[in-house]
Each structure stands twice: as C-alpha cells, then as structure tokens.
Design an enzyme around this catalytic site. Structure first.
Site, mmCIF file in Angstrom:
data_model
loop_
_atom_site.group_PDB
_atom_site.id
_atom_site.type_symbol
_atom_site.label_atom_id
_atom_site.label_comp_id
_atom_site.label_asym_id
_atom_site.label_seq_id
_atom_site.Cartn_x
_atom_site.Cartn_y
_atom_site.Cartn_z
ATOM 1 N N ARG A 1 35.956 -5.483 -8.407
ATOM 2 C CA ARG A 1 37.109 -6.330 -8.280
ATOM 3 C C ARG A 1 37.556 -6.730 -9.731
ATOM 4 O O ARG A 1 38.769 -7.250 -9.585
ATOM 5 C CB ARG A 1 36.701 -7.485 -7.325
ATOM 6 C CG ARG A 1 37.774 -8.176 -6.850
ATOM 7 C CD ARG A 1 37.638 -9.316 -5.863
ATOM 8 N NE ARG A 1 38.013 -8.738 -4.607
ATOM 9 C CZ ARG A 1 37.915 -9.491 -3.534
ATOM 10 N NH1 ARG A 1 37.610 -10.437 -3.455
ATOM 11 N NH2 ARG A 1 38.097 -8.342 -2.165
ATOM 12 N N GLU B 1 35.424 -13.313 -8.964
ATOM 13 C CA GLU B 1 34.941 -12.268 -9.949
ATOM 14 C C GLU B 1 35.949 -11.949 -11.116
ATOM 15 O O GLU B 1 35.461 -11.940 -12.272
ATOM 16 C CB GLU B 1 34.551 -10.954 -9.348
ATOM 17 C CG GLU B 1 33.430 -10.704 -8.407
ATOM 18 C CD GLU B 1 33.532 -11.568 -7.108
ATOM 19 O OE1 GLU B 1 34.855 -11.777 -6.652
ATOM 20 O OE2 GLU B 1 32.675 -11.855 -6.179
ATOM 21 N N LYS C 1 26.367 -24.417 9.868
ATOM 22 C CA LYS C 1 25.683 -23.025 9.321
ATOM 23 C C LYS C 1 24.074 -22.946 9.782
ATOM 24 O O LYS C 1 23.452 -23.779 9.526
ATOM 25 C CB LYS C 1 25.961 -22.792 7.891
ATOM 26 C CG LYS C 1 25.479 -21.539 7.438
ATOM 27 C CD LYS C 1 26.201 -21.146 6.018
ATOM 28 C CE LYS C 1 25.956 -19.596 5.574
ATOM 29 N NZ LYS C 1 26.735 -19.135 4.382
HETATM 30 C C1 LIG Z 1 34.187 -10.422 -3.562
HETATM 31 C C2 LIG Z 1 32.981 -10.754 -2.910
HETATM 32 N N1 LIG Z 1 32.081 -11.418 -3.674
HETATM 33 C C3 LIG Z 1 30.972 -11.753 -3.138
HETATM 34 C C4 LIG Z 1 30.690 -11.550 -1.908
HETATM 35 C C5 LIG Z 1 29.326 -12.134 -1.543
HETATM 36 N N2 LIG Z 1 29.260 -13.113 -0.222
HETATM 37 C C6 LIG Z 1 29.362 -12.421 1.033
HETATM 38 S S1 LIG Z 1 29.399 -13.792 2.104
HETATM 39 C C7 LIG Z 1 29.475 -14.877 0.912
HETATM 40 C C8 LIG Z 1 29.848 -16.290 1.302
HETATM 41 C C9 LIG Z 1 30.909 -16.482 2.048
HETATM 42 O O1 LIG Z 1 31.312 -17.979 2.414
HETATM 43 P P1 LIG Z 1 32.033 -18.170 3.290
HETATM 44 O O2 LIG Z 1 33.254 -17.559 3.438
HETATM 45 O O3 LIG Z 1 32.149 -19.881 3.404
HETATM 46 O O4 LIG Z 1 31.342 -17.843 4.793
HETATM 47 P P2 LIG Z 1 30.028 -18.346 5.616
HETATM 48 O O5 LIG Z 1 28.937 -17.307 5.190
HETATM 49 O O6 LIG Z 1 29.678 -19.682 5.206
HETATM 50 O O7 LIG Z 1 30.209 -18.326 6.877
HETATM 51 C C10 LIG Z 1 29.481 -14.259 -0.321
HETATM 52 C C11 LIG Z 1 29.610 -15.065 -1.536
HETATM 53 C C12 LIG Z 1 31.299 -10.709 -1.138
HETATM 54 N N3 LIG Z 1 31.215 -10.237 0.036
HETATM 55 N N4 LIG Z 1 32.637 -10.361 -1.709
#
Ligand SMILES: Cc1ncc(C[n+]2csc(CCOP(=O)(O)OP(=O)(O)O)c2C)c(N)n1
Length: 622
Positions: A396, A368, A280
């Site tokens: 959600r 959530e 990342k």
């Molecule tokens: C339902 C929901 N909860 C929280 C989020 C906030 N959010 C956006 S990206 C993310 C992290 C995702 O992590 P990952 O899938 O590992 O992707 P990366 O950014 O590390 O590539 C979160 C928690 C979201 N978009 N949707």
C-alpha cells in the site's frame, strides 16, 4: 435444542428475540471452539456476534449488500450463511473456509478484502452503480474503529458527503484496533461513548410517565425538548461535519436497539453512520481482558488455560521478536534511531521498544503511506527511521517508498516482516511480491538473513549504509543465538559461497531456507555448489560472473518471493551480458496463493524439500 444443528436461513428470519440470543450463544461457542482448534481472529469475531445476527435478521441479504472491512470479523456472517459445518471443519485451511469474505464461497459475500479500510470506497462504488442501474437495495459497509481512521476510509468519507448515493456505514467501535487505537479520531470516538453512558434510560422514563395522568403528553413534549437541547449542547460528531447523518452510539450487544436504529437509518434520506459500541472478545474471559492485542489473531489454544497448544522451544523466538530485539539493542547506543509501526506493534513484537523508548517509538495506526513519508521527514533531519512493516501491507505504501524515500536516497531501515508464504491468512496476506516491486527502485538495498548472526550483521550494515535498506524476515521461528557486540557490518551485496569438489550443479538460495538445504545436501552428500544469496539487490556480481567459468546448471531457490524476485534479476543479469547459462527457478509461483498451512501450500506448489531433492537428483543424473 441445538439451533445451529438444524439451522436454515429462512427460519432464522422468523426467529423471535429470545431465539436470536440463544443463537448468539451457540455461534459464540462455535467460534471459540473452532478458533481454539484451527487458530484465527478470535476477539474481533466474538465482539460482533449480536451485531451480525441483528444485521442478517433485519436486512434482506444477499439482495442488500454487506461489506466487512478487512473481513477478519466475518465469522458469524459465514456461520449464518450456510457455512457453519465447513467453518468448523476447515477454517483457514487449504481448500477450506477462508478467514475473510470470499466471493466464491457464498453469494452473501459481495466483496473481498484482507487489507483494511476498503469497505467504504467499495460500498460507495456499489451504491453509485445501484442508482445508475435504477436498482433498489441497501449497501452496508461494516468498519471497525481502527479501520475508520485510515487514510482510505477518510478519503472515502470526504467524498461520500458530497454525493447523493446512500450508503449505510456501521462503525463497530470496540475501542481497539489490534492494540489500542491511536490518534485524535480515536479520542473523539471515545468522547462519543460517554453520550451512551450518560443518557438516562428513555424506556424506564416512558414507562413511568405513561402511568401518570397526562403523562403521555408530558413524555412526548419533554422528549422533543430534550432532543433539541441535546443537539444544541452536544458537539457535532466528526461524521456530521462530513455531511453524514449520525446515529448512536448504540449498544452493539442489544439486538432490539440495533434493529430499531437500522429502521431509523432506512428512513434517513442521506448516507448514514451508525455508531455501535461492542466489547472485543466478548464471552471469552482472556480475550475480553486483553489490551495488548494478543487475542486478536491466535494460533490453536487450550480453551481452559488460554495457553497455545503448540509451545515454541525455549531456544527459539519468532523472527519478528529477534529483529525487534536487535533494533532495540542498537537503539541503546544509537539514539538517532526512531521506530515506526503502522498498527502492528504486537505483530512486529515491538512492545518493549515502546516501553523503553516512548519518545522515539510511533504507532501511526493503519496508515502505511503516512508511516513511510513520516520516516522520510525524520531521515532528512538527522534521524534513522527503523520501520517494521509486513510485506503485504508495504504494497500500500509503494508510492511513498518510491517517491519519498528512494528518490531522495534517504537512509531508512525497513524490516519487511511476514515475507514469503504466511499461511492461513491466505492470498491477501502472502508476502511474495515485495522483492518484485522494490527491486526496480534505484538506491534500494534488499536483503534477507539466514540466521540470527546473519541478521546482526545485516542490521549493523543497514544502520551504517546510507540508503533505503530493506531486510526481509519470514513468518517463522529462529534459534535465538547471537552476539551482536561481536559482529560487525560487511560489504553490501555480499553472498556466501560453499564450493564442493566435483559439483555438477549450482544452488543459489535465499533466506533461512539456506541452512535447511545445506543440511539436506550434506546428509545425502550431493555434489552441488551452494551460494547463499544474502542480497536480492545488489546482486553479488563477482559470484555471478564466476559461474560463467564452468556454466553449470543453476537452480535459484527462493521460497520467500515469486519469480519476479531473485530469479528474474539473475536472468536479467546474464541476458544483459548476452551470456547463456541454464537457470531453473525453484521459487514461489506468480499467483495469489490461497490460505492453508505453509507446509501444505509448499507441497501443493511442489516447493517442499522432497521436490527440491528430486529436482537436484534428476539434474545430477542427467
Ligand atoms: C492495510 C492494513 N494494515 C494493517 C492490517 C492489519 N490489521 C488487521 S485487522 C486490524 C485492526 C483493525 O481494527 P478495527 O478496524 O478496529 O477492527 P477490530 O479488529 O477491532 O474489530 C489491523 C491493523 C490490515 N489488515 N490492513
């Protein structure tokens, strides 16, 4: 030569490996420059440049379908698919290129998201439809290691292993959600990493063996034997137990390795998971070193120093930080408070809480629904959960709030962060619907403070009042002046009233916009009565009944929710009494508000200061 300047998709498909890596360098540079200028998701995008280039170079998009989970990591995909110029000029701006996949931007965007963990379900739907329609293409769900552990992803995987409709899942594992990923699955994935690290280079072994007499035969035999032994000793991966093929882990920055694996995945007759390891933030030092999640989503910054371009004034903090500080402070004396965040520890400014109260602070990951029912269990056993959740993600967990919290009238305190327009994240993230969906719940209390002292009073009230208590805060900064010790709780439902002699209209206002309106009114000496609607629910019936005495025209100013919020509640209040009074909404529209700066969006919807002043003046002049 600058490849992106004369880039076209057809020539890209013919590029050799060297050119692909050069392209990756340029894409990475463009992402850093654009995000430094406009803000956006930096580190997730920097990590997947080679992986996205490898996918586009190998597969036949848009005939094949590529679904990015969340979609926040789709910048390279956008740059490759004819949007590079607009990306640079207008990322996340009003009428510009959205920060997530957007179907009306390109035929390469076959799905839209913004909330996490939907790609596998949607991809499965597409794969089933493809087969029922007798069509022939690949469906690829691109999911992060944070998103894969969420309930929706796991529900889909549980289903996927039982159906005969092939889906390719790319798990992009960077060992980060926004912050560190949580849970047993994250640990399992991390164990799988060691397989990559421990494996000797097969290519080197092959080269050496092929030079020896009979080396080729020995190599082929030992490879087969090694695979058998490896499979015998290696623990089954989670995905294999779900009846899916597992390929990996693969170095996600090695384009040839990736493409070889894609080729293998095509030969596999069932659904397959390709486990890809990426870094990342790759290519930008500060983002690479980040373990807190600071570089996940950023506002414009100076590339050299990594410092934000716009500094917050010394006397201000974000509303998230302020309310986090308050619940932290209250938790010093009230040891029954237990803190919960669904994967937004950094966004909800809870790092200090986790440091100081490690035994009673829980990051549950992108979960959530679980977060809320976990709170219910705590509330039933002498604890008071303090849940910080973004308005948009609370959607959600509506059923859990309804069924597990409100129905049993449990005492839990919710900070609904990012209420109102959030700006550049756009329509999937605007926090305008929560009042509408929560206000119908019996027992629920919904409030929004106007400033820091007001927030102190509300939290003191919330931790005393035995009910589900929702405190909304906007995505904005606030003057950090308060004295929690001097402020006590107050009557639930109480509004503030500022009557003005000779007033010809009423203004009922929510949230921190109240103080701004008050200043505007004072400055122009306008003859209006002001009411601060601290509570969306319960309404202050005394105040509303008092308005019936002279029935002045009344503007409901709520810039933090749509019409289904306070405006609708007040209409309902008078309709039930069969009382007539002119109510004029100055709320957000009941619409999916696109991306853009908050001020641009308010101006577009005619909900800016001058529109309000014009409305007031026109009513005063009638
Ligand atoms: C339902 C929901 N909860 C929280 C989020 C906030 N959010 C956006 S990206 C993310 C992290 C995702 O992590 P990952 O899938 O590992 O992707 P990366 O950014 O590390 O590539 C979160 C928690 C979201 N978009 N949707």
């Amino acid at each position: 030569m600058n490849i992106l300047d004369s880039f076209d998709y057809a020539s890209f498909k013919k590029m050799n490996i060297k050119e692909l890596y050069e392209l990756c360098n340029e894409v990475r540079e463009l992402i850093i420059q654009t995000v430094a200028e406009k803000g956006g998701h930096l580190s997730s995008n920097l990590g997947v440049v080679e992986l996205t280039v490898a996918l586009h170079h190998f597969f036949d998009f848009p005939n094949d379908k590529l679904l990015f989970d969340v979609g926040h990591q789709s910048y390279t995909h956008k740059i490759l698919t004819g949007r590079a110029k607009r990306f640079k000029e207008s990322l996340r701006e009003f009428n510009g290129i959205a920060g997530y996949q957007k179907m009306d931007e390109s035929e390469f965007d076959c799905f839209e998201a913004g909330h996490s963990s939907t790609a596998i379900s949607a991809g499965m739907g597409m794969a089933i439809a493809r087969d029922l329609n007798n069509e022939d293409y690949n469906v690829i769900a691109f999911v992060g290691d944070g998103a894969i552990v969420s309930g929706m992803s796991l529900e889909a995987i549980n289903h996927l292993g039982t159906i005969n409709h092939k889906l390719i899942i790319i798990v992009n594992d960077n060992e980060m959600s926004i912050s560190r990923p949580v849970g047993t699955i994250a640990r399992h994935m991390s164990k799988l990493h060691r397989r990559l690290v421990a494996a000797p280079s097969k290519d080197i072994y092959k080269k050496v063996m092929y030079k020896l007499p009979f080396g080729k035969a020995v190599f082929n035999f030992s490879s087969k034997l090694k695979n058998r032994i490896k499979h015998f000793f290696l623990e089954k991966t989670l995905f294999e137990t779900f009846n899916l093929e597992y390929l990996g882990p693969i170095d996600g920055h090695n384009i040839s390795e990736l493409q070889k694996t894609f080729a293998t995945a095509l030969k596999v007759p069932r659904s397959v998971v390709i486990h890809v390891l990426t870094k990342k933030g790759k290519g930008y030092k500060y983002a690479e070193e980040d373990i807190v999640g600071k570089w996940h989503g950023v506002s414009p910054f100076d590339i050299k120093t990594g410092e934000p371009k716009k500094k917050r004034p010394e006397n201000m903090v974000s509303w998230s930080q302020l309310t986090s500080n308050l619940v932290h402070e209250l938790g010093k004396t009230n040891k029954d408070i237990v803190y919960i965040t669904p994967a937004m520890k950094n966004g909800s400014a809870m790092n200090q809480i986790f440091e100081d109260y490690p035994d009673r602070a829980f990051d549950v990951g992108i979960a959530e629904e679980h977060a809320i029912t976990l709170a219910a269990g705590l509330a039933l056993n002498k604890k008071i959960p303090s849940v910080a959740i973004y308005s948009t993600f609370l959607q959600r967990a509506y059923d859990q709030i309804n069924h597990d919290i409100s129905r049993m009238n449990l005492h839990a305190v919710f900070t609904i962060d990012r209420s109102g327009i959030v700006g550049s994240d756009g329509e999937t993230h605007q926090g305008i619907f929560d009042v509408g969906i929560l206000k119908g719940l019996p027992n629920a209390v919904i409030a929004m403070p106007k400033d820091a002292n007001d927030a102190c009073m509300l939290y003191k009230t919330a931790f005393k009042h035995h009910a589900p208590f929702f405190i909304r805060i906007p995505r904005a900064d606030i003057i950090n002046e308060y004295d929690l010790s001097k402020i006590s709780d107050d009557r639930v439902g109480k509004w503030d009233v500022i009557n003005n002699d000779g007033a010809k209209i009423n203004l009922i206002i929510t949230g921190p916009y109240f103080n701004k309106v008050k200043d505007l009114i004072d400055k122009e000496n306008l003859k209006v009565n002001l009411f601060f609607a601290r509570y969306y629910k319960p309404l202050d019936k005394d105040v509303l009944n008092s308005l019936l005495e002279n029935r002045l025209k009344t503007i409901i100013v709520d810039l933090f929710a749509d019409e289904s919020g306070l405006y609708e509640s007040i209409c309902h209040f008078y309709a039930k009494k069969d009382e007539k009074i002119t109510l004029i909404p100055f709320t957000l529209p009941n619409a999916f508000i696109p991306c853009g700066k908050i001020e641009d969006l308010l101006a577009y919807y005619k909900r800016d200061d001058s529109s309000l002043l014009n409305l007031i003046r026109s009513l005063l002049n009638e």
